[in-house]
Design a protein around this motif. Structure first.
Motif, PDB file in Angstrom:
ATOM      1  N   ASP A  67       0.809  -1.226   0.000  1.00 16.35           N
ATOM      2  CA  ASP A  67       0.000   0.000   0.000  1.00 16.35           C
ATOM      3  C   ASP A  67       0.841   1.274   0.000  1.00 16.35           C
ATOM      4  N   PHE A  70       0.179   4.331  -2.121  1.00 17.30           N
ATOM      5  CA  PHE A  70      -0.739   5.404  -1.731  1.00 17.30           C
ATOM      6  C   PHE A  70       0.018   6.443  -0.902  1.00 17.30           C
ATOM      7  N   ARG A  92       0.541  -1.574   7.576  1.00 11.05           N
ATOM      8  CA  ARG A  92       1.112  -0.401   6.899  1.00 11.05           C
ATOM      9  C   ARG A  92       2.194   0.307   7.728  1.00 11.05           C
ATOM     10  N   ARG A 141      -9.689   5.762  10.761  1.00 12.07           N
ATOM     11  CA  ARG A 141      -8.238   5.587  10.815  1.00 12.07           C
ATOM     12  C   ARG A 141      -7.580   6.593  11.776  1.00 12.07           C
ATOM     13  N   TYR A 169     -13.480   5.548   4.379  1.00 11.59           N
ATOM     14  CA  TYR A 169     -12.744   5.423   5.643  1.00 11.59           C
ATOM     15  C   TYR A 169     -11.647   6.457   5.794  1.00 11.59           C
ATOM     16  N   THR A 173     -11.467  10.103   0.541  1.00 11.24           N
ATOM     17  CA  THR A 173     -12.339   9.274  -0.298  1.00 11.24           C
ATOM     18  C   THR A 173     -13.707   9.927  -0.513  1.00 11.24           C
ATOM     19  N   GLY A 261      -8.965   0.100  -2.343  1.00 11.79           N
ATOM     20  CA  GLY A 261      -9.641   1.197  -1.650  1.00 11.79           C
ATOM     21  C   GLY A 261      -9.036   2.563  -1.905  1.00 11.79           C
TER      22      GLY A 261
HETATM   23  N1  ARG Z   1      -5.364  -0.112   1.176  1.00 10.78           N
HETATM   24  C1  ARG Z   1      -5.075   1.207   1.641  1.00 10.78           C
HETATM   25  C2  ARG Z   1      -5.552   1.369   3.074  1.00 10.78           C
HETATM   26  O1  ARG Z   1      -6.573   0.813   3.391  1.00 10.78           O
HETATM   27  C3  ARG Z   1      -5.686   2.237   0.758  1.00 10.78           C
HETATM   28  C4  ARG Z   1      -5.326   3.648   1.114  1.00 10.78           C
HETATM   29  C5  ARG Z   1      -5.984   4.674   0.271  1.00 10.78           C
HETATM   30  N2  ARG Z   1      -5.490   5.941   0.585  1.00 10.78           N
HETATM   31  C6  ARG Z   1      -6.219   7.047   0.785  1.00 10.78           C
HETATM   32  N3  ARG Z   1      -5.585   8.163   0.998  1.00 10.78           N
HETATM   33  N4  ARG Z   1      -7.511   7.010   0.840  1.00 10.78           N
HETATM   34  O2  ARG Z   1      -4.948   2.020   3.891  1.00 10.78           O
END
Ligand code: ARG
Length: 283
Positions: A67, A70, A92, A141, A169, A173, A261
């Motif tokens: 990831d 990102f 992560r 998060r 999340y 997004t 995502g």
């Molecule tokens: N798989 C990653 C996560 O869940 C995707 C992150 C997407 N990044 C973002 N800035 N929305 O953390």
């Protein structure tokens, strides 16, 4: 398309990108189902498009950190400082050292959150494009306690917004501040108080409300460079709204990254973030 001013974005190539674990609803059912060649082509198309209007710097990818592509989640940059992310999920956390090293090499001052406070960088912390204001998401998060710390470190007003739908999340997004003080967002992703806070701060003519289908197509996950916006997909009515506000819309399909995502904005981190104080006289 000519760069309107010097803007710099950080990207990380998808050499090690794959869906190998599940930490958000988009990843469910997608483990090991990616097409790496297609992911590489989609990533390059975004990078090449962005390069027409801005500078793109690339950091190396790393095995076992799928990831890291990102880069929005690496940290939050303002002027010469970067608040480094502290990822909520162990999957992560290994990215933190890579981002810290890269930022330090660029001469940025790296600020670190206390261990117990999760913060996922520019995924959950978005600078308004007109006012001296930082919009911060929490609920999935980033820890709500990150907001007052960042407000103090960066000497900036923070508006916290509670995220209410697990599909959205990260703040980026479902919410996107755009040049000129516009804000594109999907209201149902927020709790009622946060919807009110947005409406209170952003006058109606600068709010671009996105419907559920566009939101699910990651339309709010837009990279904005000057009058250019890059996104996975926009419905004809949304495209018309953006064009009406003076934006040039570039659709760049990112289906492979949506399996994890994320889409256009998540794949970039803006490194040139000046203060907006001069423009802070009101909208
Ligand atoms: N798989 C990653 C996560 O869940 C995707 C992150 C997407 N990044 C973002 N800035 N929305 O953390």
């Amino acid at each position: 398309m000519k760069p309107q001013r010097h803007e710099v974005f950080l990207m990380c190539p998808p050499g090690h990108f794959e869906v190998s674990y599940v930490i958000n609803p988009w990843m469910e059912g997608n483990v090991a189902l990616g097409d790496q060649a297609l992911a590489a082509r989609q990533w390059q198309a975004l990078r090449d498009g962005l390069r027409q209007v801005a500078e793109v710097r690339e950091m190396p990818s790393a095995a076992g950190l799928p990831d890291m592509v990102f880069t929005a989640n690496g940290g939050l940059v303002l002027e010469d400082k970067v608040v480094l992310s502290r990822f909520r999920h162990a999957e992560r956390q290994g990215e933190e050292a890579h981002f810290a090293g890269w930022f330090a090499e660029q001469g940025l001052r790296v600020l670190r959150m206390p261990d117990a406070i999760a913060f996922e960088g520019a995924g959950d912390a978005l600078l308004d494009r007109q006012s001296e204001l930082l919009w911060m998401g929490y609920g999935h998060r980033t820890d709500v306690r990150a907001a007052p710390l960042i407000a103090g470190w960066l000497d900036i007003e923070v508006q916290s917004l509670q995220l209410a739908d697990p599909r959205f999340y990260h703040l980026d997004t479902c919410f996107c501040p755009l040049e000129g003080g516009h804000v594109m967002y999907y209201p149902a992703a927020f709790d009622t108080a946060s919807q009110k806070a947005i409406a209170c701060r952003v006058p109606q003519q600068r709010r671009i409300v996105v419907g559920e289908q566009d939101a699910l197509d990651f339309a709010c996950n837009t990279v904005n460079a000057g009058r250019h916006v890059f996104l996975n997909r926009a419905s004809p009515p949304l495209r018309a709204q953006l064009e009406d506000k003076g934006f040039e819309v570039h659709e760049t399909p990112l289906s492979e990254f949506m399996k994890a995502g994320g889409a256009a904005k998540c794949l970039t981190l803006k490194l040139t973030e000046p203060r907006r104080r001069a423009a802070n006289a009101g909208r």
